[in-house]
Design an enzyme around this catalytic site. Structure first.
Site, PDB file in Angstrom:
ATOM      1  N   THR A  12       1.001  -1.218  -0.019  1.00  0.00           N
ATOM      2  CA  THR A  12      -0.060   0.012  -0.142  1.00  0.00           C
ATOM      3  C   THR A  12       0.892   1.270   0.078  1.00  0.00           C
ATOM      4  O   THR A  12       0.570   2.136  -0.594  1.00  0.00           O
ATOM      5  CB  THR A  12      -1.035  -0.099   1.175  1.00  0.00           C
ATOM      6  N   SER A  53       1.344  -7.416  -1.233  1.00  0.00           N
ATOM      7  CA  SER A  53       2.138  -8.228  -0.531  1.00  0.00           C
ATOM      8  C   SER A  53       1.178  -9.838  -0.516  1.00  0.00           C
ATOM      9  O   SER A  53       1.788 -10.840  -0.286  1.00  0.00           O
ATOM     10  CB  SER A  53       2.421  -8.043   0.886  1.00  0.00           C
ATOM     11  N   THR A  86       1.493  -4.634   4.074  1.00  0.00           N
ATOM     12  CA  THR A  86       1.468  -5.012   5.427  1.00  0.00           C
ATOM     13  C   THR A  86       0.620  -6.309   5.661  1.00  0.00           C
ATOM     14  O   THR A  86       0.695  -6.979   6.734  1.00  0.00           O
ATOM     15  CB  THR A  86       0.256  -3.938   5.994  1.00  0.00           C
ATOM     16  N   ASP A  87      -0.022  -7.061   4.467  1.00  0.00           N
ATOM     17  CA  ASP A  87      -0.775  -8.115   4.636  1.00  0.00           C
ATOM     18  C   ASP A  87       0.086  -9.508   4.990  1.00  0.00           C
ATOM     19  O   ASP A  87      -0.397 -10.159   6.042  1.00  0.00           O
ATOM     20  CB  ASP A  87      -1.427  -8.519   3.413  1.00  0.00           C
TER      21      ASP A  87
HETATM   22  N1  ASP Z   1      -2.946  -3.854   2.606  1.00  0.00           N
HETATM   23  C1  ASP Z   1      -1.858  -4.068   2.072  1.00  0.00           C
HETATM   24  C2  ASP Z   1      -0.786  -3.140   2.292  1.00  0.00           C
HETATM   25  O1  ASP Z   1      -0.631  -2.492   3.360  1.00  0.00           O
HETATM   26  C3  ASP Z   1      -1.746  -4.624   0.802  1.00  0.00           C
HETATM   27  C4  ASP Z   1      -0.583  -5.321   0.800  1.00  0.00           C
HETATM   28  O2  ASP Z   1      -0.286  -6.122   1.307  1.00  0.00           O
HETATM   29  O3  ASP Z   1       0.263  -5.248  -0.347  1.00  0.00           O
HETATM   30  O4  ASP Z   1       0.367  -2.831   1.791  1.00  0.00           O
END
Ligand code: ASP
Length: 336
Positions: A12, A53, A86-87
């Site tokens: 993100t 991710s 973050t995932d």
């Molecule tokens: N919500 C996720 C992020 O914070 C999407 C990911 O993991 O790429 O990046």
């Protein structure tokens, strides 16, 4: 000057609106440009991937691991920041921590709001990560998010959209950041660093199966049939399932499959208390209890154990050492 290398992988923090949703598309330089550089810190970018991710593979993670080790060959580098979605951040961070034997830190960060959001969290998180990477030592791989420093081990994403997205539900944070200073509050518990897996290592299949009321081991057995060399059993409570799962674990272990035992419960260690398909029996059948590691990190522990040894008994021993580490003796350095 303290020299930090920023390895960008997407997420993100690198995402922009695509007309129907967000996706990673920004170059590493654009990600770094969102943050002010802490005083006395110089940063250069290694633009590695532009991926959200959930789409990362073990192949990506092994490239990241090797890239970080290559960067640390340069003694002029003081620390590394990895920007990451973050995932699955907790999985990549733990993989790097298991294979990290350097005093210098690798600091993961990301954002819950996209790159150009007016109320975004990217700039603050990146600034804090740069500050941490430039100034701490002997803490292994870390995750810096929303003003807190977390050890890689045990840290999980606890919020789907809120900005304070990470915590170790079984432990306190390692430190906090504020007013341009990093304060280290506790020393992370880390296992003895594992050797770097070969760059061209064949990636073993490692599956996860979750227990629930009325579950049978059909999916567990299917994983074995699909060629899984490792399986993470995500049990209930302190690590409990059923006699049928116990038999399935026994069959899998007899075939040389490495089985890890974790739980759906957010906090607390796997504890062998119950028989009748409980952790007492699952462990007796050969499943390795993974302490306070939750599913994603238990899977990484299995992966690293499989990549570290060929023999099933040795793999089990490596997984046991990862799951039950002794505290590092290296002194904490406070700085900022
Ligand atoms: N919500 C996720 C992020 O914070 C999407 C990911 O993991 O790429 O990046």
């Amino acid at each position: 000057m303290r020299r930090v290398v920023v390895v960008t992988t997407g997420g993100t923090i690198a995402s922009r609106w695509q007309g129907n949703g967000y996706a990673a598309d920004a170059a590493g330089q654009d990600v770094l440009a969102t943050a002010a550089l802490p005083e006395g810190v110089e940063a250069r970018v290694v633009d590695l991937f532009t991926v959200n991710s959930p789409r990362l593979t073990t192949g990506h993670q092994l490239v990241l691991l090797h890239t970080v080790h290559e960067i640390l060959q340069d003694p002029a580098v003081d620390g590394i920041v990895v920007t990451h979605g973050t995932d699955t951040l907790e999985e990549s961070a733990f993989l790097l921590d298991l294979h990290h034997g350097d005093r210098r830190p690798v600091v993961f960060t990301g954002a819950q709001r996209p790159l150009e959001a007016a109320d975004g969290d990217a700039a603050g998180n990146l600034y804090d990560a740069l500050l941490t990477a430039a100034h701490v030592q002997d803490l292994g791989t870390l995750a810096v998010f929303a003003g807190r420093v977390h050890a890689a081990r045990g840290t999980v994403k606890t919020q789907t959209v809120a900005a304070d997205a990470f915590a170790d539900p079984s432990n306190a944070a390692v430190g906090k950041i504020g007013f341009g200073r990093v304060e280290v509050l506790r020393r992370p518990v880390r296992s003895e660093p594992l050797a770097l897996p070969a760059a061209a290592a064949e990636v073993p299949r490692v599956d996860m199966v979750m227990h629930h009321t009325d579950a049978d081991p059909m999916l567990f057995d299917a994983a074995v049939q699909a060629g899984a060399q490792g399986i993470v059993l995500v049990a209930t409570g302190a690590g409990n399932a059923t006699p049928e799962f116990t038999e399935a674990v026994d069959r899998a272990v007899a075939r040389g499959v490495l089985v890890a035992l974790t739980t759906r419960v957010p906090a607390g260690p796997i504890t062998p208390i119950y028989t009748g398909g409980g952790a007492v029996d699952l462990i007796a059948a050969g499943a390795v209890p993974t302490g306070t590691l939750r599913a994603g990190q238990a899977r990484i522990a299995v992966l690293s154990a499989l990549l570290s040894a060929k023999d099933p008994a040795e793999r089990t021993a490596v997984l046991q050492r990862i799951a039950d580490p002794s505290t590092s003796d290296v002194p904490v350095v406070e700085a900022g």
